[in-house]
Design a protein around this motif. Sequence first.
Motif, PDB file in Angstrom:
ATOM      1  N   SER A 138       0.836  -1.201   0.000  1.00 24.01           N
ATOM      2  CA  SER A 138       0.000   0.000   0.000  1.00 24.01           C
ATOM      3  C   SER A 138       0.870   1.250   0.000  1.00 24.01           C
ATOM      4  O   SER A 138       1.837   1.341   0.772  1.00 24.01           O
ATOM      5  CB  SER A 138      -0.886  -0.014   1.255  1.00 24.01           C
ATOM      6  OG  SER A 138      -1.699   1.130   1.282  1.00 24.01           O
ATOM      7  N   GLN A 139       0.516   2.211  -0.857  1.00 25.97           N
ATOM      8  CA  GLN A 139       1.221   3.508  -0.818  1.00 25.97           C
ATOM      9  C   GLN A 139       0.215   4.606  -0.471  1.00 25.97           C
ATOM     10  O   GLN A 139       0.011   4.925   0.683  1.00 25.97           O
ATOM     11  CB  GLN A 139       1.959   3.754  -2.126  1.00 25.97           C
ATOM     12  CG  GLN A 139       3.208   2.883  -2.244  1.00 25.97           C
ATOM     13  CD  GLN A 139       4.020   3.158  -3.486  1.00 25.97           C
ATOM     14  OE1 GLN A 139       4.004   4.247  -4.047  1.00 25.97           O
ATOM     15  NE2 GLN A 139       4.752   2.151  -3.943  1.00 25.97           N
ATOM     16  N   CYS A 140      -0.486   5.181  -1.464  1.00 24.83           N
ATOM     17  CA  CYS A 140      -1.473   6.212  -1.091  1.00 24.83           C
ATOM     18  C   CYS A 140      -2.642   5.589  -0.340  1.00 24.83           C
ATOM     19  O   CYS A 140      -3.318   6.252   0.428  1.00 24.83           O
ATOM     20  CB  CYS A 140      -1.972   6.961  -2.331  1.00 24.83           C
ATOM     21  SG  CYS A 140      -3.249   6.087  -3.253  1.00 24.83           S
ATOM     22  N   GLY A 141      -2.893   4.306  -0.571  1.00 29.33           N
ATOM     23  CA  GLY A 141      -3.906   3.582   0.197  1.00 29.33           C
ATOM     24  C   GLY A 141      -5.308   3.598  -0.378  1.00 29.33           C
ATOM     25  O   GLY A 141      -6.193   2.913   0.147  1.00 29.33           O
ATOM     26  N   PHE A 142      -5.530   4.357  -1.447  1.00 25.18           N
ATOM     27  CA  PHE A 142      -6.903   4.480  -1.955  1.00 25.18           C
ATOM     28  C   PHE A 142      -7.458   3.141  -2.440  1.00 25.18           C
ATOM     29  O   PHE A 142      -8.608   2.797  -2.185  1.00 25.18           O
ATOM     30  CB  PHE A 142      -6.963   5.511  -3.092  1.00 25.18           C
ATOM     31  CG  PHE A 142      -8.369   5.857  -3.478  1.00 25.18           C
ATOM     32  CD1 PHE A 142      -9.095   6.783  -2.735  1.00 25.18           C
ATOM     33  CD2 PHE A 142      -8.996   5.250  -4.548  1.00 25.18           C
ATOM     34  CE1 PHE A 142     -10.409   7.084  -3.058  1.00 25.18           C
ATOM     35  CE2 PHE A 142     -10.301   5.540  -4.883  1.00 25.18           C
ATOM     36  CZ  PHE A 142     -11.008   6.468  -4.135  1.00 25.18           C
ATOM     37  N   CYS A 143      -6.601   2.392  -3.119  1.00 24.30           N
ATOM     38  CA  CYS A 143      -7.066   1.112  -3.682  1.00 24.30           C
ATOM     39  C   CYS A 143      -7.026  -0.008  -2.656  1.00 24.30           C
ATOM     40  O   CYS A 143      -7.558  -1.095  -2.900  1.00 24.30           O
ATOM     41  CB  CYS A 143      -6.173   0.718  -4.857  1.00 24.30           C
ATOM     42  SG  CYS A 143      -4.493   0.265  -4.331  1.00 24.30           S
ATOM     43  N   THR A 144      -6.346   0.224  -1.516  1.00 24.21           N
ATOM     44  CA  THR A 144      -5.977  -0.872  -0.612  1.00 24.21           C
ATOM     45  C   THR A 144      -7.169  -1.659  -0.051  1.00 24.21           C
ATOM     46  O   THR A 144      -7.134  -2.899  -0.056  1.00 24.21           O
ATOM     47  CB  THR A 144      -5.085  -0.329   0.530  1.00 24.21           C
ATOM     48  OG1 THR A 144      -3.996   0.393  -0.070  1.00 24.21           O
ATOM     49  CG2 THR A 144      -4.537  -1.458   1.384  1.00 24.21           C
ATOM     50  N   CYS A 166      -4.314  -0.309  -9.297  1.00 25.95           N
ATOM     51  CA  CYS A 166      -3.505   0.480  -8.363  1.00 25.95           C
ATOM     52  C   CYS A 166      -2.594   1.384  -9.177  1.00 25.95           C
ATOM     53  O   CYS A 166      -1.927   0.936 -10.094  1.00 25.95           O
ATOM     54  CB  CYS A 166      -2.658  -0.439  -7.490  1.00 25.95           C
ATOM     55  SG  CYS A 166      -1.503   0.472  -6.440  1.00 25.95           S
ATOM     56  N   ARG A 167      -2.608   2.682  -8.849  1.00 27.01           N
ATOM     57  CA  ARG A 167      -1.780   3.603  -9.647  1.00 27.01           C
ATOM     58  C   ARG A 167      -0.411   3.798  -9.000  1.00 27.01           C
ATOM     59  O   ARG A 167       0.444   4.488  -9.549  1.00 27.01           O
ATOM     60  CB  ARG A 167      -2.487   4.940  -9.804  1.00 27.01           C
ATOM     61  CG  ARG A 167      -2.634   5.653  -8.492  1.00 27.01           C
ATOM     62  CD  ARG A 167      -3.500   6.871  -8.513  1.00 27.01           C
ATOM     63  NE  ARG A 167      -3.690   7.318  -7.139  1.00 27.01           N
ATOM     64  CZ  ARG A 167      -4.373   8.365  -6.773  1.00 27.01           C
ATOM     65  NH1 ARG A 167      -4.948   9.101  -7.680  1.00 27.01           N
ATOM     66  NH2 ARG A 167      -4.483   8.703  -5.513  1.00 27.01           N
ATOM     67  N   CYS A 168      -0.181   3.265  -7.798  1.00 28.14           N
ATOM     68  CA  CYS A 168       1.065   3.563  -7.079  1.00 28.14           C
ATOM     69  C   CYS A 168       2.075   2.428  -7.060  1.00 28.14           C
ATOM     70  O   CYS A 168       3.250   2.635  -7.315  1.00 28.14           O
ATOM     71  CB  CYS A 168       0.781   3.917  -5.619  1.00 28.14           C
ATOM     72  SG  CYS A 168      -0.367   5.262  -5.363  1.00 28.14           S
ATOM     73  N   THR A 169       1.632   1.217  -6.713  1.00 27.52           N
ATOM     74  CA  THR A 169       2.608   0.202  -6.292  1.00 27.52           C
ATOM     75  C   THR A 169       3.266  -0.572  -7.415  1.00 27.52           C
ATOM     76  O   THR A 169       4.291  -1.215  -7.196  1.00 27.52           O
ATOM     77  CB  THR A 169       1.928  -0.849  -5.401  1.00 27.52           C
ATOM     78  OG1 THR A 169       0.916  -1.503  -6.180  1.00 27.52           O
ATOM     79  CG2 THR A 169       1.319  -0.229  -4.169  1.00 27.52           C
TER      80      THR A 169
HETATM   81  S1  FES Z   1      -1.677   2.423  -3.306  1.00 26.89           S
HETATM   82 FE1  FES Z   1      -2.260   4.218  -4.344  1.00 26.89          FE
HETATM   83  S2  FES Z   1      -3.676   3.533  -5.845  1.00 26.89           S
HETATM   84 FE2  FES Z   1      -2.886   1.725  -4.984  1.00 26.89          FE
END
Ligand code: FES
Length: 488
Positions: free
Chosen positions: A111-117, A148-151
């Motif tokens: 998890s990074q920004c956590g939105f998709c988590t 997920c746009r971050c991980t």
């Molecule tokens: S952790 Fe940011 S969109 Fe998946």
Amino acid sequence: MVEIANAIRFLLNGEEVTLTDVPPDLTLLDWLRLERRLRGSKEGCAEGDCGACTVLVGRLMGDEIVYDSVTACIRFVGSLHGTHLVTIEHLRGENGQLHPVQQAMVDHHGSQCGFCTPGFVMSLYGLWMRNPDPSRSAIEKALQGNLCRCTGYAPIIRAGEAMGTYGQPQGDPLWAERIAVAGKLKAIHDGRRVEIGEGDRRIIIPASLDDFAALYEANPEARIVAGSTDVGLWVTKFMRNIGPVIFIGHLQELKRIAENASEVRFYAGVSYSEALPVIAASFPELNELWDRIAGEQIRNMGTIGGNIANGSPIGDTPPPFIALGAKLDLRRGEHRREIKLEDYFLAYGEQDRQPGEFVESVTVPLLPAGEKFATYKISKRREEDISALCGAFRIFVNDAGTVGMARIAFGGMAATPKRAKAVEAALLGKPWTKETIENVSPLFAEDFQPISDMRASAQYRMLAAQNLLKRFFLETSGQSERLKREVA
Ligand code: FES
Ligand SMILES: Cc1cc2nc3c(=O)[nH]c(=O)nc-3n(C[C@H](O)[C@H](O)[C@H](O)COP(=O)(O)OP(=O)(O)OC[C@H]3O[C@@H](n4cnc5c(N)ncnc54)[C@H](O)[C@@H]3O)c2cc1C
Ligand code: FES
């Protein structure tokens, strides 16, 4: 005479919910976030694509409960009657610790920004309950419907590979409570029809298939909602009024699959996931296509009947089923009729279905011995994407090496799913050779005048259709391995 109840009842995590006044178009995600203030489930796309709103819905299958991951953004609250809804808020480990799946995500930096988590955790949780030590491919399949746009996904997949080492389902509350939960769901399914609201706000949940047939004949203006993977978007994207609604997703009689030595009959309410074992065993040539329909959550919701009934020119089941010679069973009250599947699609937005009539089942013949069959889906993404075109090819080549039978059907090439009759006729009696393929390919222009849209240009569609015939020829003449190596 069917008895009528006036409340929608289901379990939300550990609590029983009773709703007597709810609009038919209220989405589960809006209800959770706005009315219940359970905001762990997120809204990313509101069209079933991103998986940020994933929850589990448990339903009775005999005496057992099966938990499916679904997208709350396009599921309607009214469809939850008699189910156990499990949201991210229900997850917990022992002594106030994180749940094993959550801890695996933390430790593997999933998890990074956590939105998709929350959505990823719920998809992995559903997988862990069925298979706590899944293979990489099982994890990738379970996560096809989560973005997920971050991980970059690799840490999430590592978390999935490790989650079994953090705990096993036998220690999970859902496992421990399953007998008690099943008892509560059985009590809700008390054989009564549910009816609430009036006019456009009316919701009907039939008691049985016969009850549904009678209700729809008497209320042909009502909107049937099965998996809501199409209808959900009419609400979230087009703000359409869908009421009054008859929900049919709970009807076990519409979830039957009847097999005999020559054909398989899928009742309309069979979801893609429920059909998968039979597809794998009886129509192995469709395995890859099935795997590429939507993502896991939509495959758990969307039905074969809905895919046909909606009349879409780009649904993935009509082309292969038409090529196999499927028959469609339509029912209005007690009256049933059978038509060829291809005859159901009359024109864009127009199907051979009378007011009050519904799709009861589709019967698909097994591929006769000696015939060759393949279906190819062309879309921009490998999964979680609608076809730009989908071509199904079936052929019999006799001992003399000439074509004895050809059936070719396409989606995405016309206003309806449609056979390539000019190409089929031109193949008959010809040698099954590269020259024949080259000679007949221009005839696709007689069969189809495709349009250009956001998925593909008309020119691309025509060229792709011709190339798919070539590919089918190469694969059926023993050159498929070479083709696969060239593409790899
Ligand atoms: S952790 Fe940011 S969109 Fe998946
Ligand atoms: C993210 C996403 C990805 C998707 N990917 C794909 C894909 O890859 N391939 C593909 O083919 N489709 C795809 N779809 C579309 C959708 O999943 C299918 O068309 C699905 O099979 C529709 O079934 P349903 O039960 O959800 O239908 P619903 O949405 O419940 O209903 C659709 C229509 O059919 C009618 N209907 C439903 N059941 C019956 C019945 N038994 N008799 C008469 N009318 C009925 C409804 O009244 C409505 O008009 C996707 C959808 C989403 C949201
Ligand atoms: S919000 Fe994206 S799938 Fe539901």
